[in-house]
Design a protein around this motif. Structure first.
Motif, PDB file in Angstrom:
ATOM      1  N   ALA A 158      -5.347  -4.831  -3.979  1.00 20.23           N
ATOM      2  CA  ALA A 158      -4.959  -3.629  -3.508  1.00 20.23           C
ATOM      3  C   ALA A 158      -3.699  -2.820  -4.185  1.00 20.23           C
ATOM      4  O   ALA A 158      -3.821  -1.589  -4.051  1.00 20.23           O
ATOM      5  CB  ALA A 158      -4.339  -4.161  -1.916  1.00 20.23           C
ATOM      6  N   GLY A 159      -2.873  -3.620  -4.747  1.00 21.66           N
ATOM      7  CA  GLY A 159      -1.771  -3.014  -5.548  1.00 21.66           C
ATOM      8  C   GLY A 159      -2.414  -2.361  -6.578  1.00 21.66           C
ATOM      9  O   GLY A 159      -1.962  -1.089  -7.035  1.00 21.66           O
ATOM     10  N   THR A 160      -3.584  -2.626  -7.430  1.00 24.66           N
ATOM     11  CA  THR A 160      -4.046  -2.119  -8.459  1.00 24.66           C
ATOM     12  C   THR A 160      -4.740  -0.902  -8.309  1.00 24.66           C
ATOM     13  O   THR A 160      -4.680   0.171  -8.726  1.00 24.66           O
ATOM     14  CB  THR A 160      -5.113  -3.226  -9.232  1.00 24.66           C
ATOM     15  OG1 THR A 160      -4.307  -4.391  -9.570  1.00 24.66           O
ATOM     16  CG2 THR A 160      -5.643  -2.779 -10.268  1.00 24.66           C
TER      17      THR A 160
ATOM     18  N   ARG B 199       0.634  -1.095  -0.062  1.00 25.00           N
ATOM     19  CA  ARG B 199      -0.107   0.075   0.197  1.00 25.00           C
ATOM     20  C   ARG B 199       0.847   1.319  -0.113  1.00 25.00           C
ATOM     21  O   ARG B 199       0.347   2.400  -0.394  1.00 25.00           O
ATOM     22  CB  ARG B 199      -1.000  -0.011   1.247  1.00 25.00           C
ATOM     23  CG  ARG B 199      -2.073  -0.989   1.288  1.00 25.00           C
ATOM     24  CD  ARG B 199      -2.264  -1.644   2.494  1.00 25.00           C
ATOM     25  NE  ARG B 199      -3.457  -2.530   2.415  1.00 25.00           N
ATOM     26  CZ  ARG B 199      -3.458  -3.717   1.678  1.00 25.00           C
ATOM     27  NH1 ARG B 199      -2.270  -4.023   1.244  1.00 25.00           N
ATOM     28  NH2 ARG B 199      -4.507  -4.561   1.829  1.00 25.00           N
ATOM     29  N   LEU B 200       2.091   1.245   0.435  1.00 24.59           N
ATOM     30  CA  LEU B 200       3.138   2.102   0.458  1.00 24.59           C
ATOM     31  C   LEU B 200       4.199   2.121  -0.657  1.00 24.59           C
ATOM     32  O   LEU B 200       4.558   3.087  -1.439  1.00 24.59           O
ATOM     33  CB  LEU B 200       3.542   2.354   1.618  1.00 24.59           C
ATOM     34  CG  LEU B 200       4.840   3.417   1.763  1.00 24.59           C
ATOM     35  CD1 LEU B 200       4.150   4.712   1.699  1.00 24.59           C
ATOM     36  CD2 LEU B 200       5.534   3.541   3.259  1.00 24.59           C
ATOM     37  N   ALA B 201       4.305   0.737  -1.015  1.00 27.09           N
ATOM     38  CA  ALA B 201       5.476   0.434  -1.872  1.00 27.09           C
ATOM     39  C   ALA B 201       5.031   0.737  -3.410  1.00 27.09           C
ATOM     40  O   ALA B 201       5.758   1.338  -4.015  1.00 27.09           O
ATOM     41  CB  ALA B 201       5.808  -0.980  -1.762  1.00 27.09           C
ATOM     42  N   VAL B 202       3.604   0.524  -3.596  1.00 28.54           N
ATOM     43  CA  VAL B 202       3.452   1.043  -5.044  1.00 28.54           C
ATOM     44  C   VAL B 202       3.536   2.375  -5.215  1.00 28.54           C
ATOM     45  O   VAL B 202       3.969   3.054  -6.256  1.00 28.54           O
ATOM     46  CB  VAL B 202       1.922   0.287  -5.292  1.00 28.54           C
ATOM     47  CG1 VAL B 202       1.235   0.823  -6.492  1.00 28.54           C
ATOM     48  CG2 VAL B 202       1.987  -1.047  -5.318  1.00 28.54           C
ATOM     49  N   PRO B 203       2.839   3.128  -4.419  1.00 25.78           N
ATOM     50  CA  PRO B 203       2.860   4.662  -4.771  1.00 25.78           C
ATOM     51  C   PRO B 203       4.389   5.354  -4.566  1.00 25.78           C
ATOM     52  O   PRO B 203       4.619   6.117  -5.403  1.00 25.78           O
ATOM     53  CB  PRO B 203       2.324   5.381  -3.341  1.00 25.78           C
ATOM     54  CG  PRO B 203       1.340   4.357  -2.979  1.00 25.78           C
ATOM     55  CD  PRO B 203       1.883   2.994  -3.041  1.00 25.78           C
TER      56      PRO B 203
ATOM     57  N   VAL C 161      -8.065  -8.487   2.529  1.00 24.59           N
ATOM     58  CA  VAL C 161      -6.610  -7.989   2.135  1.00 24.59           C
ATOM     59  C   VAL C 161      -6.638  -7.047   0.893  1.00 24.59           C
ATOM     60  O   VAL C 161      -5.587  -6.181   0.907  1.00 24.59           O
ATOM     61  CB  VAL C 161      -5.997  -9.399   1.736  1.00 24.59           C
ATOM     62  CG1 VAL C 161      -4.654  -9.044   1.286  1.00 24.59           C
ATOM     63  CG2 VAL C 161      -5.769 -10.170   2.793  1.00 24.59           C
ATOM     64  N   GLY C 162      -7.822  -7.080   0.050  1.00 25.67           N
ATOM     65  CA  GLY C 162      -7.752  -6.148  -1.063  1.00 25.67           C
ATOM     66  C   GLY C 162      -7.985  -4.529  -0.803  1.00 25.67           C
ATOM     67  O   GLY C 162      -7.776  -4.047  -1.437  1.00 25.67           O
ATOM     68  N   VAL C 163      -8.698  -4.676   0.648  1.00 23.22           N
ATOM     69  CA  VAL C 163      -9.038  -2.991   0.802  1.00 23.22           C
ATOM     70  C   VAL C 163      -7.620  -2.408   1.297  1.00 23.22           C
ATOM     71  O   VAL C 163      -6.853  -2.751   2.147  1.00 23.22           O
ATOM     72  CB  VAL C 163      -9.858  -3.062   2.109  1.00 23.22           C
ATOM     73  CG1 VAL C 163     -10.032  -1.833   2.394  1.00 23.22           C
ATOM     74  CG2 VAL C 163     -11.271  -3.893   1.745  1.00 23.22           C
ATOM     75  N   PRO C 164      -7.348  -1.318   0.588  1.00 25.47           N
ATOM     76  CA  PRO C 164      -5.969  -0.599   0.508  1.00 25.47           C
ATOM     77  C   PRO C 164      -5.878   0.219   1.910  1.00 25.47           C
ATOM     78  O   PRO C 164      -5.774   1.457   1.753  1.00 25.47           O
ATOM     79  CB  PRO C 164      -5.671  -0.114  -0.554  1.00 25.47           C
ATOM     80  CG  PRO C 164      -7.154   0.265  -1.125  1.00 25.47           C
ATOM     81  CD  PRO C 164      -7.929  -0.815  -0.609  1.00 25.47           C
TER      82      PRO C 164
END
Length: 157
Positions: free
Chosen positions: A140-142, A20-24, A103-106
C-alpha cells in the motif's frame, strides 16, 4: 527534519487513514521516499500486536455493556461469520495472501487495523498476521508513493 518524520509516523498510526495518508504527506513535505516509507511502515505496524491481542477482547467485554453492547455484538458476529466464510473459500495459505492483498489495497478501511482485527477473528497467529499485514502495508505504501510522485495514476484520478 525529525519533526516531519515524527508527524508522518504519528499519522501512519491513525485508523482508517494510516500510511495511505502519511506517505503522500511525507512526499508533499519534501521528505525522501525510502526513509519516509520505512517510518510510515513502522508507525502503521506498531499497533498491530495490540489490535491482535486486545481488540477482540474489548469487543467481547463491550458486548456485555448496556450502551455499547449492540454495536460490539454486531461486530463480533459479523467478524466471526466473515472469517468462517473466508477460511472455507481460501484455506490457510490462501488466507495469508487474501489478508496481504486486503491490507495492500490503498483505500480507507482496508488497512492494518482492519486486517489485523480480521486476522484475530480467524486465529491466524501473530507471526502470520504480522507478516501478511506487513507485506500489505509495504504494498500500500509503495502504491501510494507511486501515485503521489505522479508515476502511476490511482483510481483514474
Amino acid at each position: 527534519m525529525i519533526g516531519k518524520y515524527l508527524s508522518v509516523f504519528l499519522v501512519s498510526m491513525v485508523p482508517l487513514v494510516e500510511l495511505r495518508l502519511a506517505v503522500p504527506i511525507a512526499i508533499g513535505m519534501g521528505l525522501d521516499y525510502f526513509p519516509s516509507l520505512i517510518v510510515c511502515v513502522l508507525g502503521n505496524m506498531l499497533p498491530v500486536p495490540l489490535i491482535y491481542f486486545f481488540a477482540r477482547k474489548v469487543l467481547i467485554w463491550g458486548s456485555k455493556k448496556a450502551y455499547i453492547g449492540k454495536i460490539c455484538n454486531f461486530f463480533l458476529v459479523k467478524g466471526e461469520r466473515a472469517g468462517q466464510k473466508l477460511t472455507a473459500r481460501t484455506g490457510r495459505f490462501g488466507l495469508f495472501v487474501a489478508l496481504m492483498l486486503f491490507v495492500g489495497v490503498p483505500i480507507p478501511g482496508t488497512g492494518a487495523w482492519t486486517g489485523t482485527l480480521g486476522a484475530s477473528f480467524l486465529n491466524m497467529g501473530i507471526k502470520s498476521t504480522a507478516l501478511a499485514v506487513g507485506l500489505g502495508v509495504i504494498l500500500a505504501g509503495t502504491i501510494m508513493a507511486l501515485g503521489s510522485l505522479g508515476i502511476v495514476h490511482i483510481f483514474g484520478l
